[in-house]
Design an enzyme around this catalytic site. Structure first.
Site, PDB file in Angstrom:
ATOM      1  N   ALA A 128       7.327  -3.023  -2.959  1.00  0.00           N
ATOM      2  CA  ALA A 128       7.034  -1.771  -2.769  1.00  0.00           C
ATOM      3  C   ALA A 128       7.858  -0.913  -3.871  1.00  0.00           C
ATOM      4  CB  ALA A 128       7.398  -1.169  -1.426  1.00  0.00           C
ATOM      5  N   GLN A 140      -5.960  -0.220   3.888  1.00  0.00           N
ATOM      6  CA  GLN A 140      -5.068  -0.071   5.104  1.00  0.00           C
ATOM      7  C   GLN A 140      -5.484   1.214   5.929  1.00  0.00           C
ATOM      8  OE1 GLN A 140      -0.700   1.355   4.833  1.00  0.00           O
ATOM      9  NE2 GLN A 140      -0.171  -0.754   5.525  1.00  0.00           N
ATOM     10  N   PRO A 195       0.711  -1.212   0.088  1.00  0.00           N
ATOM     11  CA  PRO A 195      -0.127  -0.113  -0.038  1.00  0.00           C
ATOM     12  C   PRO A 195       0.796   1.508  -0.098  1.00  0.00           C
ATOM     13  CG  PRO A 195       0.070  -0.927   2.077  1.00  0.00           C
ATOM     14  CD  PRO A 195       0.671  -1.978   1.442  1.00  0.00           C
ATOM     15  N   LEU A 196       1.178   1.592  -1.073  1.00  0.00           N
ATOM     16  CA  LEU A 196       1.980   2.832  -1.551  1.00  0.00           C
ATOM     17  C   LEU A 196       1.434   4.414  -1.337  1.00  0.00           C
ATOM     18  CD1 LEU A 196       3.640   1.093  -4.311  1.00  0.00           C
ATOM     19  CD2 LEU A 196       4.794   1.397  -2.142  1.00  0.00           C
ATOM     20  N   HIS A 211       8.341  -5.532   7.189  1.00  0.00           N
ATOM     21  CA  HIS A 211       9.375  -4.735   6.343  1.00  0.00           C
ATOM     22  C   HIS A 211      10.840  -4.983   7.260  1.00  0.00           C
ATOM     23  CE1 HIS A 211      10.639  -0.746   4.517  1.00  0.00           C
ATOM     24  NE2 HIS A 211      11.600  -1.726   4.206  1.00  0.00           N
ATOM     25  N   GLY A 247      11.098  -5.918   1.346  1.00  0.00           N
ATOM     26  CA  GLY A 247      12.300  -5.106   1.325  1.00  0.00           C
ATOM     27  C   GLY A 247      13.434  -5.500   0.333  1.00  0.00           C
ATOM     28  N   ASP A 248      13.902  -4.462  -0.470  1.00  0.00           N
ATOM     29  CA  ASP A 248      15.016  -4.920  -1.381  1.00  0.00           C
ATOM     30  C   ASP A 248      14.753  -5.824  -2.673  1.00  0.00           C
ATOM     31  OD1 ASP A 248      16.032  -2.689   0.231  1.00  0.00           O
ATOM     32  OD2 ASP A 248      17.144  -4.048   1.186  1.00  0.00           O
ATOM     33  N   CYS A 290       4.212   2.671   9.759  1.00  0.00           N
ATOM     34  CA  CYS A 290       4.491   3.900   8.970  1.00  0.00           C
ATOM     35  C   CYS A 290       5.495   4.853  10.001  1.00  0.00           C
ATOM     36  CB  CYS A 290       3.049   4.890   9.166  1.00  0.00           C
ATOM     37  SG  CYS A 290       3.461   6.480   8.539  1.00  0.00           S
ATOM     38  N   LYS A 306       0.785  -4.830   9.165  1.00  0.00           N
ATOM     39  CA  LYS A 306       2.166  -4.696   8.602  1.00  0.00           C
ATOM     40  C   LYS A 306       2.966  -3.984   9.629  1.00  0.00           C
ATOM     41  CE  LYS A 306       4.431  -2.562   4.536  1.00  0.00           C
ATOM     42  NZ  LYS A 306       5.535  -1.831   5.064  1.00  0.00           N
TER      43      LYS A 306
END
Length: 639
Positions: free
Chosen positions: A509, A354, A300-301, A454, A487-488, A385, A424
Site C-alpha cells: 500500500a 472493492q 485498493p488505495l 492489515h 503493513g510496512d 476502512c 480485507k
C-alpha cells in the site's frame, strides 16, 4: 566526586535528548544533510548556490510574520521549535499539556472539507460539445445553448498549448478532444479541423482498452429503480422465512427416496433432480478460481489507487490490482463518479473491485449487479476502512463487531457471484484487543476465497508498526485458506521477512505509493538506486496515462494535476538509496532535510505543496489563476 557525578549526569541527559531527537528520523549520510533554511533557499533559487548571507535571508523570507510556508502552518509550534534546532530555547513559557494536546489534535489526520475546483473554474468560455465532436447536425439547444459556438473566438481566448505534441494523437492517431485539447496545435488543420492518422487508428481498431464503463440505459434503470435482483430477492426471502439465515441447513435425506423428498422451505417445486429454475446456482467447484499464492497485490488505495497509477504499478510487476473502494449504495443509485472507480485497463490481468457496505440487502444486490454488468476476476469486501463516516454506519471495521450481519453479507454475496469473494480486515477495532483470529475460521467456512490482513487495529492507525507476529499466527489459523499480509513493506528485505511468516502473499500500500518500482525490487531481489531522471520519467508516464484516462482538455489536465499532487504527497517521503547510511529505508522514519545529488532529486524531496505544484507545472503547464490545492493527508509524522 559530586562535581564529576553532576557533569556525568549532564552529559547523560544531553545524550538522552539527542537520542530522543534522532529517534524516528532516517539516517542520511552527513554530506547530504542540510538545514531547513538552506534547503528552501536552494529550492527557491532553482538549484543555484546562494553564498551571500543577505541574499540567503531575503530568499528564505526573513519576515516570517507575513509569509508562512504551507508546511509550517500545519506544524504545531512546540514541535516546529523542537524539530528546527532540537532545543526549547526561545520559548518564554513551556506549553501546557492541554495546549500540546490541542496542537497535536489539529495537526493529525486528514484535511477534511477540502476545496475542490469546479468544472466551471477550469475555463470561462466552454465550447459546445456539438462543435467539439464535429456533429453534422446543429446544436440541439439552438440559440438557448449556454456554450460557445464560435471556434475562432474560443481559440483566441484559450490558454497557450502546454507542449507541441499531443500524446493521444501520437499514440492512437486521433485526439477526441479536438480544438479543446491543450496540445491541439499538433492535430489541427485548416479552419481548426481535427486531423486523423488513419494508419495509426487501424492498429487500435476493435481493441477495448478500458472496460467496465457505466451504460446510459443501465444508469437510467438504476435511477428509476427498475433493475430486478432475482437472486438477491430469493436469498433475502430465504433469510426471512427461516427467521435466521445463519441456521439454514439442508435436510438429511436417505438415498432411496431422495428423488421424492422436497424441502419444505424450498421456493421451487422440484421433480426428482430437475427443477424449473432458469438460473441454477453454481456449485463452489464450478466457480472461477484464482491462484492467489505468491503474488504481489497492489492495495485498493482510495484517491491514489486510480487507473493511471495502477497501470504504472502493473508495468513495474504488480500481479493483482484492485479498484478504489466503492460504496454499494452509490453504485445502486447509478452515480457515474462511483462507477468510474470500477474501470479496468486491459493490462490488468487479475483485477478486482472493492465494495463497502453495512447491510446484506444492498451488498448482495450490488454484487449481483456487478456480476452481470462488468468484467472482474474477484470482488473484495472492505472490512478494514477506519474512517468515522463508514464505521459509524456499521461498515468497514464496524463489520468485525457485527458478525451476524457480516455472515449474511458474505453468504449473500457468495450466492450471487460467479467469481471469488475476498475480504480485507484489520487485527481488530480497539488497539490492544485482536479479534481477527476469531473471524478467520468463520470466513473460511462461509466460502471466502482470500483474506487480506492489515497488521494494525482501527484505533492504532499508523502510530505503531504492523504486528507481523500476529499476522503469522492468523496465517496458521487460516490454512488452507490463503491469507495475505499487509503493513510496512518498503523493500525486498521487508517482503522476504513477511513471506517467512507463512502468509500466502503480500499486499503493498504505502510502500507502492512511496516507490512504485518496489514491485520490481521484490521480484529482482535488489535495491534500485533510481535516479531523479528515471523518477521524473515515471511522472511523465503517469501524466500521459492521466491525459488518456481523464482527457487532454482543460478539465482533464487539471484532474490529472490534482491526482498527481495527491500522489506527490507520498512520493516526497522516498529517500534515494545512495543517500542512506543504512539501507533500506524504514517506512516509519521521517526524512530530515537533505540535499539530493541534483536539483530535481532535491525538489522531489520537498514536502511543501508549492514545490509539488512546481513539478506538476513542468509536465502540465502553469496552473490556472484561481488554482487551489490542499493535500488530503496531513502526514504530521513526516513534516
Amino acid at each position: 566526586m559530586a562535581e564529576s557525578d553532576g557533569s556525568n549526569n549532564e552529559n547523560g541527559n544531553l545524550d538522552t535528548v539527542t537520542q530522543k531527537l534522532d529517534r524516528g528520523v532516517a539516517a542520511i549520510k552527513p554530506q547530504y544533510l542540510t538545514t531547513k533554511e538552506k534547503f528552501h533557499v536552494f529550492i527557491d533559487a532553482d538549484g543555484k548556490e546562494v553564498v551571500d548571507k543577505q541574499t540567503c535571508s531575503e530568499l528564505s523570507g526573513n519576515d516570517a510574520e507575513n509569509t508562512v510556508r504551507a508546511e509550517d502552518a500545519a506544524e504545531p509550534e512546540a514541535k516546529r521549535i523542537k524539530l528546527d534546532d532540537g532545543t526549547g530555547e526561545g520559548q518564554d513559557k513551556p506549553p501546557t499539556s492541554a495546549e500540546n494536546k490541542q496542537e497535536k489534535k489539529r495537526a493529525r489526520g486528514q484535511n477534511k472539507s477540502r476545496p475542490h475546483m469546479k468544472h466551471s473554474q477550469f475555463e470561462e468560455n466552454k465550447l459546445c460539445p456539438s462543435v467539439t465532436q464535429e456533429c453534422a447536425s446543429k446544436c440541439f439547444f439552438g440559440d438557448k445553448c449556454k456554450f460557445l459556438h464560435d471556434v475562432a473566438k474560443y481559440v483566441s481566448e484559450k490558454p497557450e498549448d502546454i507542449r507541441p505534441n499531443c500524446y493521444l494523437y501520437e499514440t492512437f492517431g486521433k485526439c477526441i478532444y479536438g480544438v479543446t485539447c491543450r496540445f491541439a496545435k499538433s492535430h489541427l488543420g485548416d479552419n481548426f479541423k481535427n486531423l486523423i492518422n488513419e494508419e495509426l487508428m487501424k492498429q487500435w481498431e476493435g481493441q477495448v482498452l478500458v472496460k467496465n464503463s457505466l451504460d446510459k440505459s443501465l444508469k437510467e434503470q438504476l435511477r428509476k429503480r427498475k433493475v430486478v435482483f432475482e437472486k438477491t430477492d430469493k436469498y433475502l426471502k430465504l433469510c426471512n422465512k427461516s427467521g435466521d439465515s445463519l441456521k439454514i441447513k439442508s435436510p438429511v435425506v436417505k438415498e432411496d427416496n431422495a428423488a421424492q423428498v422436497v424441502q419444505k422451505d424450498s421456493p421451487v417445486t422440484t421433480v426428482g433432480a430437475v427443477t424449473d429454475e432458469d438460473l441454477v446456482k453454481l456449485r463452489p467447484c464450478e466457480k472461477k478460481t484464482i491462484d492467489f499464492r505468491n503474488k504481489l497485490y497492489l492495495a485498493p488505495l482510495t484517491t491514489c489507487g486510480n487507473l493511471p497509477f495502477r497501470r504504472l504499478c502493473k508495468r513495474f510487476g504488480a500481479d493483482i490490482t484492485c479498484g478504489e473502494m466503492a460504496m454499494c449504495t452509490n453504485l445502486l443509485q447509478g452515480q457515474p463518479s462511483e462507477w468510474a472507480l470500477l474501470k479496468r485497463h486491459h493490462s490488468e490481468d487479475i483485477f478486482g473491485v472493492q465494495l463497502e457496505g453495512a447491510f446484506p440487502d444492498t451488498m448482495t444486490k450490488c454484487a449481483e449487479l456487478l456480476n452481470r454488468t462488468i468484467d472482474v476476476d474477484f470482488v473484495d469486501i472492505n472490512v478494514g476502512c477506519p474512517i468515522d463516516l463508514v464505521y459509524k454506519k456499521g461498515g468497514g471495521c464496524g463489520l468485525m463487531n457485527r458478525t451476524n450481519k457480516f455472515e449474511q453479507i458474505v453468504k449473500g454475496m457468495n450466492s450471487v457471484l460467479d467469481v471469488p469473494l475476498t475480504v480485507k480486515i484489520r487485527t481488530g477495532v480497539q488497539e490492544k484487543i485482536n479479534i481477527a483470529h476469531k473471524l478467520i475460521p468463520n470466513l473460511r467456512d462461509w466460502g471466502v476465497s482470500l483474506v487480506t490482513l492489515h497488521g494494525r487495529s482501527r484505533e492504532q492507525r499508523y502510530t505503531k508498526l504492523a504486528d507481523w507476529e500476529y499476522i503469522a499466527q492468523c496465517a496458521d489459523i487460516a490454512s488452507p485458506l490463503p491469507l495475505f499480509g499487509n503493513g510496512d513493506i518498503i523493500s525486498y528485505e521487508d517482503a522476504n521477512r513477511a513471506l517467512q511468516t507463512g502468509v500466502s502473499g503480500i499486499m503493498l500500500a504505502r510502500g507502492a505509493l512511496l516507490k512504485p518500482w518496489l514491485f520490481t525490487e521484490i521480484k529482482e531481489q535488489r535495491h534500485w538506486d533510481i535516479s531523479s531522471t528515471e523518477r521524473f520519467d515515471i511522472l511523465k508516464d503517469f501524466t500521459n496515462y492521466g491525459l488518456e484516462h481523464w482527457g487532454s482538455d482543460c478539465q482533464g489536465v487539471e484532474k490529472t494535476r490534482r491526482f498527481m499532487l495527491e500522489w506527490l504527497s507520498f512520493l516526497c517521503r522516498y529517500i534515494p538509496i545512495g543517500l542512506l547510511e543504512h539501507v533500506p529505508q524504514k517506512i516509519n522514519e521521517r526524512p530530515p532535510y537533505y540535499m539530493g545529488r541534483d536539483y530535481m532529486e532535491t525538489l522531489m524531496a520537498s514536502q511543501n505543496v508549492t514545490d509539488w505544484i512546481k513539478i506538476s507545472e513542468m509536465l502540465l503547464g502553469p496552473v490556472p489563476p484561481n488554482f487551489s490545492f490542499l493535500p488530503k493527508h496531513k502526514a504530521n509524522s513526516y513534516k
